[in-house]
Design an enzyme around this catalytic site. Sequence first.
Site, PDB file in Angstrom:
ATOM      1  N   ASP A  94       0.845  -1.186   0.000  1.00  0.00           N
ATOM      2  CA  ASP A  94       0.000   0.000   0.000  1.00  0.00           C
ATOM      3  C   ASP A  94       0.888   1.247   0.000  1.00  0.00           C
ATOM      4  O   ASP A  94       1.766   1.392   0.850  1.00  0.00           O
ATOM      5  CB  ASP A  94      -0.892  -0.031   1.245  1.00  0.00           C
ATOM      6  CG  ASP A  94      -1.943   1.051   1.245  1.00  0.00           C
ATOM      7  OD1 ASP A  94      -2.341   1.505   0.161  1.00  0.00           O
ATOM      8  OD2 ASP A  94      -2.399   1.437   2.349  1.00  0.00           O
ATOM      9  N   HIS A  95       0.675   2.126  -0.954  1.00  0.00           N
ATOM     10  CA  HIS A  95       1.393   3.404  -1.034  1.00  0.00           C
ATOM     11  C   HIS A  95       2.912   3.242  -1.091  1.00  0.00           C
ATOM     12  O   HIS A  95       3.646   3.912  -0.361  1.00  0.00           O
ATOM     13  CB  HIS A  95       1.013   4.316   0.142  1.00  0.00           C
ATOM     14  CG  HIS A  95      -0.347   4.912   0.018  1.00  0.00           C
ATOM     15  ND1 HIS A  95      -0.673   5.882  -0.906  1.00  0.00           N
ATOM     16  CD2 HIS A  95      -1.494   4.651   0.700  1.00  0.00           C
ATOM     17  CE1 HIS A  95      -1.955   6.192  -0.785  1.00  0.00           C
ATOM     18  NE2 HIS A  95      -2.470   5.449   0.172  1.00  0.00           N
ATOM     19  N   GLY A 191      -6.998   8.406   7.504  1.00  0.00           N
ATOM     20  CA  GLY A 191      -7.034   8.641   8.935  1.00  0.00           C
ATOM     21  C   GLY A 191      -8.431   8.708   9.518  1.00  0.00           C
ATOM     22  O   GLY A 191      -9.444   8.551   8.830  1.00  0.00           O
ATOM     23  N   HIS A 234      -9.118   4.671  -1.770  1.00  0.00           N
ATOM     24  CA  HIS A 234      -8.327   4.696  -0.537  1.00  0.00           C
ATOM     25  C   HIS A 234      -9.086   5.500   0.520  1.00  0.00           C
ATOM     26  O   HIS A 234     -10.074   6.160   0.227  1.00  0.00           O
ATOM     27  CB  HIS A 234      -6.971   5.353  -0.803  1.00  0.00           C
ATOM     28  CG  HIS A 234      -6.012   4.482  -1.532  1.00  0.00           C
ATOM     29  ND1 HIS A 234      -4.843   4.034  -0.974  1.00  0.00           N
ATOM     30  CD2 HIS A 234      -6.054   3.960  -2.786  1.00  0.00           C
ATOM     31  CE1 HIS A 234      -4.196   3.286  -1.851  1.00  0.00           C
ATOM     32  NE2 HIS A 234      -4.911   3.222  -2.966  1.00  0.00           N
ATOM     33  N   GLY A 235      -8.588   5.446   1.762  1.00  0.00           N
ATOM     34  CA  GLY A 235      -9.136   6.290   2.817  1.00  0.00           C
ATOM     35  C   GLY A 235     -10.621   6.080   3.035  1.00  0.00           C
ATOM     36  O   GLY A 235     -11.362   7.041   3.237  1.00  0.00           O
ATOM     37  N   ASN A 277     -10.200   0.327   0.411  1.00  0.00           N
ATOM     38  CA  ASN A 277      -9.188   0.221   1.459  1.00  0.00           C
ATOM     39  C   ASN A 277      -9.736   0.638   2.815  1.00  0.00           C
ATOM     40  O   ASN A 277     -10.335   1.719   2.936  1.00  0.00           O
ATOM     41  CB  ASN A 277      -7.992   1.114   1.117  1.00  0.00           C
ATOM     42  CG  ASN A 277      -7.237   0.656  -0.100  1.00  0.00           C
ATOM     43  OD1 ASN A 277      -7.673  -0.229  -0.824  1.00  0.00           O
ATOM     44  ND2 ASN A 277      -6.080   1.259  -0.330  1.00  0.00           N
ATOM     45  N   ASP A 279      -8.480   0.826   6.916  1.00  0.00           N
ATOM     46  CA  ASP A 279      -7.390   0.712   7.884  1.00  0.00           C
ATOM     47  C   ASP A 279      -7.791   1.296   9.237  1.00  0.00           C
ATOM     48  O   ASP A 279      -7.774   0.611  10.256  1.00  0.00           O
ATOM     49  CB  ASP A 279      -6.141   1.416   7.335  1.00  0.00           C
ATOM     50  CG  ASP A 279      -4.911   1.218   8.213  1.00  0.00           C
ATOM     51  OD1 ASP A 279      -5.001   0.510   9.229  1.00  0.00           O
ATOM     52  OD2 ASP A 279      -3.843   1.773   7.885  1.00  0.00           O
TER      53      ASP A 279
END
Length: 336
Positions: A94-95, A191, A234-235, A277, A279
């Site tokens: 990832d990234h 985040g 993402h995010g 994604n 997290d």
Amino acid sequence: MVDYKSIGLVNTREMFKRAINGGYAIPAFNFNNMEQLQAIIKASSELKSPVILQVSKGARNYANQTLLRYMAQGAVEYAKELGCNHPEICLHLDHGDTFEVCKSCVDFGFSSVMIDGSSLPYDENVALTKRVVEYAHQFDVTVEGELGVLAGVEDDVQAEESHYTKPEEVIDFVTKTGVDSLAISIGTSHGAYKFKPEQCTRDPQTGKLIPPPLAFDVLDAIMEKLPGFPIVLHGSSSVPQEYVDTINQYGGKLPDAVGIPEEQLRRASKSAVCKINIDSDSRLAFTAAVRKVFAEKPGEFDPRKYCGPARDLMTELYKHKITDVLGSDNKLIQMD
């Protein structure tokens, strides 16, 4: 050189194709430790879902890339122990921010890598992404690129402001680079603090922040330019308020943490968005469970007694995401 196929992993090519045709998205869960990995594999195996294990640059530094590779190999065997005889597990970087990091992951047995050149000038992003693709495709490793910038902070990824992906650039980018999937920016961010309070409205009854909607018009324009091409978000954590409330109740301080509403992610997953994604949500679940144990049993010092409940709560979270948000349950090629 480690061949990912020899340790039972798969790349994303076929799982993405089926996801687009089936109107669901593959869960891409980041992990940093054993408990997260156990929870991901337990949830995906019991629900017969393909899954992407994501490792950030920060996670590689934290856990050691050699250990991570063997953990992924162990994850395949663990899935089989749980009765999932034909798991579809992808190990994804990832990234990745340099060619060297991506090459290292390909060489160490990752089956997919992301090269994130989105902060670079367009031509430099194209050149870097193309270089990674040319190397990875020699070993049948799939590559994700990115256009557009997501705001927020998570691990080594941070940006003050987001910039939506420009639909007029996507055909040129995909054609010149040869990427297998494209991460785009339509209003998600990294985040637990995805939006500033001034970007949101506030529910007058509960006082909770209501985030702005995703830019589905941008997504639609991109899909029109690239029909049937795999798109990635993402995010996309939703920052469940029950976890935030538990953390704050037991001594934490997460004021105004707010994420992406799950109904918007479900809508996206029915389109060409085939990888989402997640997290921060698992970090919040882990922290909520640990804080609760510490508050209720201040004499506890056995990690199994607080990491165990954290693992259980994360398993519940992953099952919910797979079934109710992404719709990837019962989507393995070979159902056992």
